[in-house]
Motif scaffolding. Structure first.
Motif, PDB file in Angstrom:
ATOM      1  N   THR A   2       0.834  -1.200   0.000  1.00  7.09           N
ATOM      2  CA  THR A   2       0.000   0.000   0.000  1.00  7.09           C
ATOM      3  C   THR A   2       0.866   1.247   0.000  1.00  7.09           C
ATOM      4  N   ARG A   3       0.336   2.309  -0.585  1.00  9.99           N
ATOM      5  CA  ARG A   3       1.017   3.606  -0.617  1.00  9.99           C
ATOM      6  C   ARG A   3      -0.028   4.706  -0.597  1.00  9.99           C
ATOM      7  N   GLY A   4       0.418   5.941  -0.560  1.00  8.77           N
ATOM      8  CA  GLY A   4      -0.478   7.073  -0.692  1.00  8.77           C
ATOM      9  C   GLY A   4      -1.330   7.350   0.525  1.00  8.77           C
ATOM     10  N   GLY A   5      -0.765   7.206   1.718  1.00  7.74           N
ATOM     11  CA  GLY A   5      -1.512   7.516   2.924  1.00  7.74           C
ATOM     12  C   GLY A   5      -2.557   6.474   3.245  1.00  7.74           C
ATOM     13  N   ALA A   6      -2.405   5.274   2.706  1.00  5.52           N
ATOM     14  CA  ALA A   6      -3.386   4.214   2.932  1.00  5.52           C
ATOM     15  C   ALA A   6      -2.933   3.269   4.036  1.00  5.52           C
ATOM     16  N   GLU A  48      10.399   8.503   6.150  1.00  2.00           N
ATOM     17  CA  GLU A  48      10.562   8.468   4.690  1.00  2.00           C
ATOM     18  C   GLU A  48      11.853   7.762   4.304  1.00  2.00           C
ATOM     19  N   ARG A  51      11.397   4.020   4.864  1.00  2.00           N
ATOM     20  CA  ARG A  51      10.536   3.410   3.840  1.00  2.00           C
ATOM     21  C   ARG A  51      11.282   3.156   2.552  1.00  2.00           C
ATOM     22  N   LEU A  90       0.470   8.930   7.020  1.00  2.00           N
ATOM     23  CA  LEU A  90       1.641   9.323   6.228  1.00  2.00           C
ATOM     24  C   LEU A  90       1.792   8.411   5.011  1.00  2.00           C
ATOM     25  N   ARG A  91       2.133   9.004   3.886  1.00  2.00           N
ATOM     26  CA  ARG A  91       2.278   8.272   2.628  1.00  2.00           C
ATOM     27  C   ARG A  91       3.308   7.137   2.720  1.00  2.00           C
ATOM     28  N   CYS A  92       4.336   7.325   3.517  1.00  2.00           N
ATOM     29  CA  CYS A  92       5.425   6.341   3.586  1.00  2.00           C
ATOM     30  C   CYS A  92       5.136   5.160   4.509  1.00  2.00           C
ATOM     31  N   ASP A  94       2.958   1.892   5.860  1.00  2.00           N
ATOM     32  CA  ASP A  94       2.018   0.855   5.449  1.00  2.00           C
ATOM     33  C   ASP A  94       1.182   0.345   6.613  1.00  2.00           C
TER      34      ASP A  94
END
Length: 169
Positions: A2-6, A48, A51, A90-92, A94
């Motif tokens: 997963t990425r993008g703050g998910a 970051e 990640r 946060l995007r980084c 999971d």
């Protein structure tokens, strides 16, 4: 992955299952842990960088009780559920998992990361979980911290701000 703050806040068992899924797909699991009280740019830069070392980043967050045992009764400032929620956004990131033990050894044993990341302020021989990661052929990476960016420093700055409720003289 997963990425993008998910990112998700998961139980220990679900986080370990997530790590097994990443491994089964040939991916690299990166793990780090900490209090992450009063999230600041130093935390974000650190995460970051962590990640970038692998395919999935799992963060172990000290529970409120664990923080009080390690840092005293005045901490944490932000409750564990809110700290976990902020990190997961946060995007980084999971997966976030809260752990209640004094150290992250048990959660590291459950997750079995390929890479364990800690700040460079930790001595190499003092990094909890190093034995678990290296026993399975993984590695420990010490990341340089951003100078002047720490929760302790932030708390000090806030304490020096005149009270907003005091009346001007």
């Amino acid at each position: 992955m997963t990425r993008g703050g998910a990112g998700q806040v998961l139980s220990r068992d679900a986080a370990a299952a997530f790590a097994r899924t990443v491994h089964s797909r040939g991916g690299t699991v990166v793990f780090t842990n900490g209090v992450f009280d009063l999230l600041h740019p130093g935390h974000v830069r650190y995460l970051e960088e962590a990640r970038q070392l692998g395919d999935a980043l799992i963060i172990g967050v000290n529970s409120d009780r664990s923080v009080r045992r390690n840092k005293g009764d005045e901490r944490p400032i932000v409750p564990e559920g809110e700290r976990a929620e902020l990190l997961a956004a946060l995007r980084c990131v999971d997966v976030v998992v809260v752990f209640d033990e004094e150290t992250p050894h048990a959660i590291i044993s459950a997750i079995q990361p390929d890479i364990l990341v800690k700040g460079a302020d930790w001595g190499a021989d003092n990094i909890v979980g190093r034995d678990v990661v290296e026993a399975r052929g993984g590695r420990v990476v010490r990341v340089q911290l951003s100078e002047g960016l720490s929760t302790t420093e932030l708390i000090g700055r806030v304490r020096r701000v005149p009270s907003l409720t005091s009346k001007p003289t």
